[in-house]
Design a protein around this motif. Structure first.
Motif: not given
Length: 348
Positions: A109-110, A160-161, A208-211
């Motif tokens: 996850i970037h 990608i976030l 939360q978004a990464i999870w």
């Protein structure tokens, strides 16, 4: 289901420590890789900590032993030397993804930035909008995303976030200016009228978004997502909430935008201000992204509004301010050097 092992690059930083706590609270195992030491007593002994550079393949290779998922959050922030920014953001990303690819780690996850959009001419910004990064940091973040896309094409899952500027416990940096002036009972200046809508993000909502990107199916998450607060007001109203909470009856003060920008450009060039181009060129303008894609695809549900996130961060600042007396630097974990802005405080 057995816990996953996460490698967090940049794990000793502001996002890194919050994500470490978030994952540990969910029974996961964490490896931290950072050029700085991991000096948080609350996680000491609960994680595997490696002090090293993401630009060094051997160090990254060692850190990846036994890892299931990578969260690549390491970055050289905008106040760093441009050469360090490009080598860390671009080559560091390439090293991390290449070593993960060689070890057959499927998901990395970037953590990018909405700085990739540069100074926008419309809102809200969508993931499909052109990338026009401003300055070394914005341009390097664009190139780092291009590296991520290379590895997607090779079969890796690389979500990608693109988060908005995020705040919360452990966050200082440029926000320490607002918090210090609020604590000391000063009015706080902003560029322009302050009636522009300016979206922020709480670090817990970013976690939360990464999870979600770590746990949902790869066909759902192998994409690019804007991440920001759902509820946000104007720059004036949200910063005023901090001054109101401080309780000194102080106000947000408008400065003429164009003259102020000219002065800040000069101070930046002279090294007398911590504010860099992307901050002062965008802070007086609307700045918000659409999070509809993350809501619909990931089920992302931000918990904190701008005001709540800022006040939560300010509360943490008040509880910990004594730790930072006299400290300054160029990371989010310490107050940025105020330069001549400290003298300007006398007039507010």
């Amino acid at each position: 289901m057995s816990p996953a092992v996460y490698l967090i690059t940049g794990g000793a930083g502001f996002l890194g420590i919050n994500l470490t706590r978030y994952l540990l609270a969910r029974g996961q195992r964490v490896v931290v890789l950072d050029i700085a030491p991991l000096d948080y007593p609350d996680v000491a002994g609960r994680v595997r900590a490696i002090q090293g550079d993401v630009r060094d393949p051997q160090t990254v290779r060692s850190a990846l032993e036994g890892v299931d998922i990578v969260v690549h959050a390491a970055a050289a922030l905008p106040l760093y030397d441009p050469a360090d920014i490009f080598s860390t953001e671009v080559e560091g990303t390439r090293v991390v993804l290449e070593e993960a690819f060689q070890k057959r780690i499927d998901r990395a996850i970037h953590i990018s930035s909405t700085a990739v959009y540069g100074i926008p001419d419309h809102h809200p910004l969508l993931e499909t909008d052109p990338l026009r990064g401003v300055g070394p940091y914005g341009k390097a973040k664009v190139q780092a995303e291009q590296v991520c896309e290379e590895y997607r094409r090779q079969g890796m899952c690389v979500p990608i976030l693109r988060p908005k500027s995020f705040v919360g416990p452990e966050r200082l940096g440029v926000f320490a200016l607002l918090y210090e002036w609020a604590r000391d009972g000063k009015n706080f200046p902003i560029l322009g009228r302050g009636d522009n809508r300016y979206q922020l993000l709480d670090v817990e909502d970013l976690c939360q978004a990464i999870w979600l990107c770590a746990t949902l199916p790869r066909e759902v998450v192998n994409d690019t997502f804007n991440i920001g607060a759902k509820e946000f007001g104007t720059l004036r109203s949200d910063f005023q909430a901090v001054l109101d909470y401080a309780g000194h009856g102080r106000r947000i003060i408008s400065l003429p935008e164009k003259p102020a920008i000219l002065i800040l450009r000069l101070l930046e060039w002279l090294g007398l201000s911590p504010l860099y181009q992307w901050i002062y060129e965008t802070v007086g303008k609307d700045s918000y992204v659409s999070i509809a894609k993350a809501e619909e695809r990931l089920g992302f549900k931000p918990r904190y509004s701008n005001r709540e996130a800022l006040i939560r961060n300010y509360q943490w600042y008040l509880e910990n301010a004594d730790r930072f007396n006299g400290a300054s630097g160029i990371t989010h974990r310490v107050p940025w050097r105020q330069g001549l802005l400290r003298a300007a405080k006398l007039f507010f």
